[in-house]
Design an enzyme around this catalytic site. Sequence first.
Site, short mmCIF file in Angstrom:
data_model
loop_
_atom_site.label_atom_id
_atom_site.label_comp_id
_atom_site.label_asym_id
_atom_site.label_seq_id
_atom_site.Cartn_x
_atom_site.Cartn_y
_atom_site.Cartn_z
N LYS A 26 0.85 -1.21 0.00
CA LYS A 26 0.00 0.00 0.00
C LYS A 26 0.88 1.24 0.00
CE LYS A 26 0.83 1.28 4.53
NZ LYS A 26 1.65 2.45 4.90
N ASP A 165 -2.63 -1.36 10.58
CA ASP A 165 -2.92 -1.35 9.13
C ASP A 165 -3.52 -2.66 8.64
OD1 ASP A 165 -1.82 1.15 9.04
OD2 ASP A 165 0.05 0.53 8.06
O1 C5P Z 1 0.00 -1.04 15.01
P1 C5P Z 1 1.42 -1.29 14.60
O2 C5P Z 1 2.06 -2.37 15.42
O3 C5P Z 1 1.60 -1.50 13.15
O4 C5P Z 1 2.20 0.05 14.96
C1 C5P Z 1 3.61 0.11 15.02
C2 C5P Z 1 4.02 1.30 15.85
O5 C5P Z 1 3.66 2.53 15.18
C3 C5P Z 1 3.35 1.39 17.20
O6 C5P Z 1 4.07 0.69 18.17
C4 C5P Z 1 3.34 2.89 17.48
O7 C5P Z 1 4.59 3.30 17.98
C5 C5P Z 1 3.20 3.50 16.10
N1 C5P Z 1 1.81 3.83 15.78
C6 C5P Z 1 1.20 4.91 16.41
N2 C5P Z 1 -0.10 5.24 16.11
C7 C5P Z 1 -0.78 4.53 15.17
C8 C5P Z 1 -0.17 3.44 14.52
C9 C5P Z 1 1.12 3.12 14.84
O8 C5P Z 1 1.80 5.58 17.26
N3 C5P Z 1 -2.02 4.89 14.88
#
Ligand code: C5P
Length: 316
Positions: A26, A165
Amino acid sequence: MVGNETRKRQLPQQPIGWVEFVAPAKINLFLELLAKRSDGYHELETVMATVALFDRIRLTARNDDQFTLKVTFQKSVFPILPDVPTDERNLVIKAIIRLQNAVLEKWGIKKSGCDIWLHKGIPVEAGLGGGSSDAAATLMAGCQLWQVAFSQAELVALAEQLGSDVPFFLYQGTALCRGRGEHVFPLGNAPQLDIVIAKPSSGLSTAEVFQNVKVSNSVNSPTKLVDAVISGDRFQIGQQMFNRLQESAMELCEDLPCLADCFENSAACGHLLSGSGTSYFGLFNSSKVALQTARYLSARLPQVKFFSTSTLARVV
Ligand code: C5P
């Protein structure tokens, strides 16, 4: 794709032998942070679109309850092999275990294990969502392998536990996503956009880019970008593209400002960091101009990988 000799002979009670799914990458056409939440995540609004760069994932049934993961890499994308874990740190293994538990909870049946083969064609640490897409593809492929049907809402609930995501990749196409990213609102007739994605050899950790970002007091709305996407006006889309993480990523990765300059001096209608980077993309008026630009830039910057590609409608 589904394969099994016994299925070909149409014995309906036989389990499926293997299933294979493609997992698209994406890009983010828009990403704004609204606030930092008490759980450390950011409340955000983003517009994501799947693009025609793919990982492939194959699940083959086993007779026991083991899960194995083998990862291979497309040579043209990965001149240096990255370190991708093959144990429970990998989202693919997390996804299949969560799905197995969900089947057990819903139907009281413990499904047997499987061998998973993941072939990576999407650059890693790139802001292209490869790991999240692999996780979503694993959920969908696991349902087919085990011949179980969850509702979309149940799958989204599983997906959001795996990553912000992951739910988007259950829908694919182009969508506005809110909350942590897990509330997905598909944008029906989004056009196919011709893009060039540049991936420098350096990568960035998503968490680090989010930590380094300055949340602004005046936040941008995605409305104009969404309107431009719906009307299919590439020039307007290019004008309205925005990513709040770009400044932070540029501070952390010295390759990015140079890529932004290259796209600024090209025929691109607009250019932007994808997600938390390090991929940077330009939007073009035609596939021909995109391809010409990718060729020209890759001759100038041989250490950067350029992909001339396009956004996609749903592919699975
Ligand atoms: O959700 P995911 O594990 O993919 O997110 C990775 C990191 O990105 C999280 O640990 C966080 O630090 C950051 N993040 C965030 N806010 C979001 C998505 C991701 O702060 N909405």
